[in-house]
Design a protein around this motif. Structure first.
Motif, mmCIF file in Angstrom:
data_model
loop_
_atom_site.group_PDB
_atom_site.id
_atom_site.type_symbol
_atom_site.label_atom_id
_atom_site.label_comp_id
_atom_site.label_asym_id
_atom_site.label_seq_id
_atom_site.Cartn_x
_atom_site.Cartn_y
_atom_site.Cartn_z
ATOM 1 N N LYS A 38 1.058 -66.633 13.970
ATOM 2 C CA LYS A 38 1.535 -66.843 12.609
ATOM 3 C C LYS A 38 1.023 -65.657 11.812
ATOM 4 O O LYS A 38 0.374 -64.770 12.341
ATOM 5 C CB LYS A 38 0.989 -68.163 12.087
ATOM 6 N N ALA A 39 1.278 -65.625 10.539
ATOM 7 C CA ALA A 39 0.755 -64.541 9.703
ATOM 8 C C ALA A 39 -0.772 -64.652 9.766
ATOM 9 O O ALA A 39 -1.391 -65.304 8.952
ATOM 10 C CB ALA A 39 1.264 -64.681 8.289
ATOM 11 N N ALA A 40 -1.339 -64.047 10.786
ATOM 12 C CA ALA A 40 -2.762 -64.207 11.092
ATOM 13 C C ALA A 40 -3.645 -63.581 10.035
ATOM 14 O O ALA A 40 -3.272 -62.639 9.357
ATOM 15 C CB ALA A 40 -3.056 -63.581 12.449
ATOM 16 N N ASP A 41 -4.838 -64.115 9.967
ATOM 17 C CA ASP A 41 -5.849 -63.547 9.088
ATOM 18 C C ASP A 41 -6.527 -62.379 9.794
ATOM 19 O O ASP A 41 -6.404 -62.201 10.995
ATOM 20 C CB ASP A 41 -6.908 -64.603 8.755
ATOM 21 N N ILE A 42 -7.262 -61.629 9.035
ATOM 22 C CA ILE A 42 -8.105 -60.582 9.612
ATOM 23 C C ILE A 42 -9.217 -61.302 10.369
ATOM 24 O O ILE A 42 -9.855 -62.209 9.834
ATOM 25 C CB ILE A 42 -8.663 -59.675 8.505
ATOM 26 N N VAL A 43 -9.417 -60.927 11.625
ATOM 27 C CA VAL A 43 -10.408 -61.603 12.465
ATOM 28 C C VAL A 43 -11.551 -60.644 12.750
ATOM 29 O O VAL A 43 -11.340 -59.521 13.207
ATOM 30 C CB VAL A 43 -9.776 -62.077 13.799
ATOM 31 N N ARG A 44 -12.756 -61.095 12.474
ATOM 32 C CA ARG A 44 -13.963 -60.308 12.745
ATOM 33 C C ARG A 44 -14.647 -60.928 13.956
ATOM 34 O O ARG A 44 -15.047 -62.086 13.921
ATOM 35 C CB ARG A 44 -14.871 -60.300 11.528
ATOM 36 N N HIS A 45 -14.741 -60.154 15.012
ATOM 37 C CA HIS A 45 -15.322 -60.638 16.260
ATOM 38 C C HIS A 45 -16.821 -60.350 16.234
ATOM 39 O O HIS A 45 -17.231 -59.201 16.120
ATOM 40 C CB HIS A 45 -14.659 -59.940 17.455
ATOM 41 N N LYS A 46 -17.597 -61.402 16.359
ATOM 42 C CA LYS A 46 -19.057 -61.261 16.310
ATOM 43 C C LYS A 46 -19.597 -60.663 17.605
ATOM 44 O O LYS A 46 -19.013 -60.831 18.658
ATOM 45 C CB LYS A 46 -19.710 -62.622 16.067
ATOM 46 N N ILE A 47 -20.726 -60.013 17.494
ATOM 47 C CA ILE A 47 -21.431 -59.538 18.682
ATOM 48 C C ILE A 47 -22.064 -60.775 19.318
ATOM 49 O O ILE A 47 -22.810 -61.495 18.646
ATOM 50 C CB ILE A 47 -22.524 -58.509 18.320
ATOM 51 N N PRO A 48 -21.766 -61.060 20.573
ATOM 52 C CA PRO A 48 -22.322 -62.263 21.208
ATOM 53 C C PRO A 48 -23.856 -62.262 21.188
ATOM 54 O O PRO A 48 -24.491 -61.237 21.421
ATOM 55 C CB PRO A 48 -21.798 -62.187 22.647
#
Length: 181
Positions: A38-48
């Motif tokens: 869908k009109a996705a949001d900006i996704v910030r991937h965390k450092i595990p």
């Protein structure tokens, strides 16, 4: 087999197989609809397993507008000092604070916020007071005033040490990319 039993079996098989076949034919489109972004949001991937205040990666959807902010340099803090001296601009922490403040003001002028920053590149000059090494600790003290505390949207980031910037008094230059849906 008699005709009545054969007819009953055909009807039973049809009753079971036709809806199942229709379901199988419809399933790929239903699955595609469920997986279609869908009109996705900006996704910030965390450092595990880390609380370090940068993102491992940031995904920006095609619906976002991307803004490239040119490298910003420190503001003069001592007008009585020589304009090409460290005294005019301060140490790495002070310079980083003035640069980040400039970036915040530029973003606000564009109706953006620091939370919209998705990528940051930091250029540090080795500080003579630190044996010629980039003062990452001083930089981080300024950086965490804007990222990682009350403002949780972390950018992907690189910090590199460079031989020098165009003014010998500058220890810091920062460029950012911001994005907003």
């Amino acid at each position: 087999m008699n005709k009545a039993l054969t007819h009953a079996l055909k009807n039973a098989v049809s009753a079971l197989l036709i809806p199942a076949a229709v379901g199988l034919l419809a399933a790929p489109s239903a699955m595609a609809a469920a997986k279609a972004p869908k009109a996705a949001d900006i996704v910030r991937h965390k450092i595990p397993n880390s609380d370090f205040p940068i993102a491992l990666a940031v995904t920006v959807p095609p619906t976002a507008t991307i803004h490239f902010i040119s490298g910003q340099v420190p503001a003069v803090i001592d007008t009585t000092a020589a304009p090409d001296s460290l005294a005019a601009f301060g140490d790495t922490k002070t310079q980083s604070e003035t640069v980040l403040k400039k970036i915040k003001e530029i973003l606000e002028g564009m109706k953006l916020e620091m939370s919209d920053v998705v990528k940051m590149t930091v250029f540090l000059v080795g500080d003579p007071a630190k044996g010629g090494k980039g003062d990452t600790k001083g930089f981080m003290e300024a950086y965490t005033q804007y990222f990682g505390g009350a403002q949780p949207n972390l950018p992907a980031r690189a910090v590199v040490q460079v031989a020098g910037l165009s003014n010998p008094g500058w220890l810091v230059e920062i460029e950012v990319v911001a994005a907003k849906k």
